[in-house]
Design an enzyme around this catalytic site. Structure first.
Site, mmCIF file in Angstrom:
data_model
loop_
_atom_site.group_PDB
_atom_site.id
_atom_site.type_symbol
_atom_site.label_atom_id
_atom_site.label_comp_id
_atom_site.label_asym_id
_atom_site.label_seq_id
_atom_site.Cartn_x
_atom_site.Cartn_y
_atom_site.Cartn_z
ATOM 1 N N ARG A 47 0.839 -1.192 0.000
ATOM 2 C CA ARG A 47 0.000 0.000 0.000
ATOM 3 C C ARG A 47 0.877 1.247 0.000
ATOM 4 O O ARG A 47 1.865 1.327 0.723
ATOM 5 C CB ARG A 47 -0.921 0.025 1.222
ATOM 6 N N GLU A 48 0.503 2.221 -0.813
ATOM 7 C CA GLU A 48 1.178 3.514 -0.854
ATOM 8 C C GLU A 48 0.249 4.566 -0.262
ATOM 9 O O GLU A 48 -0.959 4.558 -0.526
ATOM 10 C CB GLU A 48 1.545 3.878 -2.287
ATOM 11 N N ALA A 86 -6.112 26.762 10.590
ATOM 12 C CA ALA A 86 -5.549 25.417 10.741
ATOM 13 C C ALA A 86 -4.080 25.451 10.362
ATOM 14 O O ALA A 86 -3.617 26.363 9.680
ATOM 15 C CB ALA A 86 -6.298 24.414 9.859
ATOM 16 N N LEU A 88 -0.180 22.743 10.257
ATOM 17 C CA LEU A 88 0.512 21.469 10.431
ATOM 18 C C LEU A 88 1.164 21.364 11.806
ATOM 19 O O LEU A 88 1.567 22.365 12.396
ATOM 20 C CB LEU A 88 1.601 21.316 9.359
ATOM 21 N N GLU A 103 -1.763 29.027 15.522
ATOM 22 C CA GLU A 103 -2.440 29.199 14.233
ATOM 23 C C GLU A 103 -3.549 30.248 14.317
ATOM 24 O O GLU A 103 -3.738 31.040 13.387
ATOM 25 C CB GLU A 103 -3.021 27.866 13.759
ATOM 26 N N GLU A 107 -3.189 33.390 11.836
ATOM 27 C CA GLU A 107 -4.112 33.486 10.700
ATOM 28 C C GLU A 107 -5.265 34.445 10.945
ATOM 29 O O GLU A 107 -5.898 34.903 9.984
ATOM 30 C CB GLU A 107 -4.653 32.099 10.344
ATOM 31 N N PRO A 125 -8.369 7.885 5.266
ATOM 32 C CA PRO A 125 -7.650 6.737 5.833
ATOM 33 C C PRO A 125 -7.239 5.681 4.826
ATOM 34 O O PRO A 125 -6.383 4.846 5.142
ATOM 35 C CB PRO A 125 -8.639 6.174 6.864
ATOM 36 N N GLY A 126 -7.772 5.705 3.616
ATOM 37 C CA GLY A 126 -7.338 4.757 2.601
ATOM 38 C C GLY A 126 -6.089 5.205 1.867
ATOM 39 O O GLY A 126 -5.460 4.406 1.166
ATOM 40 N N GLU A 130 -2.934 11.056 7.816
ATOM 41 C CA GLU A 130 -3.178 12.352 8.440
ATOM 42 C C GLU A 130 -4.370 12.294 9.394
ATOM 43 O O GLU A 130 -5.440 11.794 9.058
ATOM 44 C CB GLU A 130 -3.446 13.426 7.387
ATOM 45 N N GLU A 153 -1.709 33.050 1.923
ATOM 46 C CA GLU A 153 -2.298 33.721 3.080
ATOM 47 C C GLU A 153 -2.336 35.240 2.928
ATOM 48 O O GLU A 153 -2.959 35.937 3.734
ATOM 49 C CB GLU A 153 -1.522 33.350 4.344
#
Length: 221
Positions: A47-48, A86, A88, A103, A107, A125-126, A130, A153
């Site tokens: 799986r990738e 939002a 990372l 954030e 922002e 999820p497939g 994240e 931004e």
């Protein structure tokens, strides 16, 4: 005959599988693509998926039940979509709550005195590991410091929208940013339950994305 499992609370099941081989065929600026060979159900599967650092989002709600929204350009979908602040989780050692506070300030030039966990979700999820935690931020005030913004931004548009109107826009499919969609529906449902579903801002996050390049134990591959 009743299935005993049906009586248990509905919850996703964590599974430990044997990763036979793992490699990173693509290394990007923000995230990588990982290829894993996994032993599962007596077979070997490959799986990738996107190896992602995870993120936080902030559902800021004022005393009049208005939501802080920002409009920002997103190149993959060629839209300036309505979102909530939002970012990372890409600063080593930084807690998710501190990242969310950062954030909101960067922002929207806002700080909040009240922070709770509103919801969490996996974006795809497939194809990606994240996870995103959404915080409910209340008791808002202007930040003492404002931040210079650049690139996408630089032309952020800010709007305060009543929560019910945001939910209407979600249900009418006029706005489709996932953090906004999940946050709006979660906030609408939680408000109807007198916010009894909220968790403390520093609540454990067992399903948080692991750091890029690490396996499930936190060890580098």
């Amino acid at each position: 005959m009743t299935d005993p499992a049906a009586a248990a609370p509905l919850t996703d099941e964590a599974v430990e599988v044997e990763v036979v081989r793992s490699e990173t065929p693509f290394v990007g600026r923000v995230w990588n693509i990982r290829r894993d060979e996994v032993a599962y159900n007596g077979a070997s599967i490959v799986r990738e998926y996107m190896d992602h650092t995870g993120a936080v989002a902030v559902f800021a709600l004022d005393e009049n039940d208005r939501v802080l929204l920002i409009k920002q350009y997103r190149h993959p979908v060629r839209l300036r979509d309505w979102e909530i602040p939002a970012g990372l989780l890409d600063i080593g050692g930084e807690s998710p709550l501190v990242a969310a506070q950062r954030e909101l300030a960067e922002e929207a030039d806002l700080v909040a005195a009240s922070w709770h966990v509103l919801g969490e979700f996996m974006t795809s999820p497939g194809g990606s590991d994240e996870t995103i935690r959404i915080y409910l931020a209340r008791d808002l005030r202007a930040a003492e410091e404002t931040f210079a913004r650049e690139a996408e931004e630089a032309d952020i548009e800010v709007r305060w929208v009543p929560l019910d109107e945001v939910v209407d826009a979600v249900l009418a499919r006029r706005v489709q940013n996932p953090s906004l969609v999940v946050g709006a529906l979660a906030a609408h449902a939680s408000r109807a339950r007198d916010w009894a579903t909220l968790a403390p801002g520093d609540a454990p996050w067992p399903r948080r994305s692991r750091s890029i390049g690490e396996d499930g134990s936190g060890h580098a591959r």
